[in-house]
Design a protein around this motif. Structure first.
Motif, short mmCIF file in Angstrom:
data_model
loop_
_atom_site.label_atom_id
_atom_site.label_comp_id
_atom_site.label_asym_id
_atom_site.label_seq_id
_atom_site.Cartn_x
_atom_site.Cartn_y
_atom_site.Cartn_z
N GLY A 164 -3.44 0.29 -10.89
CA GLY A 164 -2.81 -0.90 -11.22
C GLY A 164 -2.14 -1.84 -10.47
O GLY A 164 -1.64 -2.80 -10.76
N GLU A 176 0.88 -3.00 -12.70
CA GLU A 176 0.45 -2.94 -14.34
C GLU A 176 0.10 -1.53 -14.74
O GLU A 176 -0.57 -1.03 -14.12
CB GLU A 176 -0.65 -3.98 -14.53
N GLY A 177 1.05 -1.30 -15.76
CA GLY A 177 0.58 0.25 -16.12
C GLY A 177 1.48 1.20 -16.09
O GLY A 177 2.58 0.88 -15.20
N ASP A 178 1.26 2.36 -16.59
CA ASP A 178 2.25 3.40 -16.12
C ASP A 178 2.01 4.39 -15.29
O ASP A 178 2.79 5.23 -14.98
CB ASP A 178 2.31 4.27 -17.82
N ASP A 179 0.75 4.37 -14.54
CA ASP A 179 0.18 5.18 -13.47
C ASP A 179 0.51 4.35 -11.97
O ASP A 179 -0.06 3.50 -11.75
CB ASP A 179 -1.11 5.56 -13.77
#
Length: 173
Positions: A102, A95-98
């Motif tokens: 996540g 989950e998330g952009d990194d």
């Protein structure tokens, strides 16, 4: 030069039919005994799993690559880790952009229903339980064992599976 002894000739049709079959049966019986002996020798050593058969950590590769896989095709399903029953099937989600952060891990069954393995709807974060109910990845059971995703050097992703292994990690002190 000495002459080699002559192989006896099988004259009757019964002998010509039975001899090759009997020789084949004898060959496979001997091969089976040799295989059984090797297996018995290997099994008599240690019953503890080794790092080769049940590694305490499973390397999944680049965090960027796995995050892209999850984004394009949905969570990663790892079926039947260390078992043949599926009791230790895991689902890894991101989950998330990194890519280094996540990561979330779930068991591949609904909460309180370990006897109901799920299957993934290909290319999505949707799973079907044993009753045909649709579940989002977040509706799967969180792990009760201390298994977890581990990111090293913000580049490599591992699954820490020491909870599934009886091998103690020397770094645990």
């Amino acid at each position: 030069m000495a002459a080699l002894p002559k192989v006896p000739e099988l004259r009757s049709p019964v002998a010509r039919a039975v001899a090759p079959v009997a020789a084949g049966i004898a060959f496979f019986a001997l091969l089976g005994l040799i295989t059984w002996g090797i297996a018995a020798f290997l099994a008599s050593d240690s019953s503890e799993p080794t790092d080769n058969l049940a590694p305490p950590r499973l390397e999944l590769g680049s965090v960027n690559g796995r995050a892209t896989d999850v984004e394009e095709d949905g969570p990663l399903l790892f079926a039947e880790l260390s078992t043949i029953t599926g009791a230790r099937s895991l689902v890894l989600d991101h989950e998330g952009d990194d890519p280094a952060n996540g990561w979330r891990l779930y068991y591949a069954f609904p909460p309180d229903r370990p006897d109901c393995p799920v299957t993934q709807v290909r290319g999505t974060a949707t799973f079907l339980d044993c009753d045909g109910n649709e579940l989002d990845v977040t509706e799967l059971s969180p792990p009760t064992d201390p298994v977890r995703p581990v990111v090293e050097d913000e580049r490599t992703l591992y699954l820490d599976l020491r909870a599934f292994s009886s091998i103690a990690d020397p770094s645990d002190g």
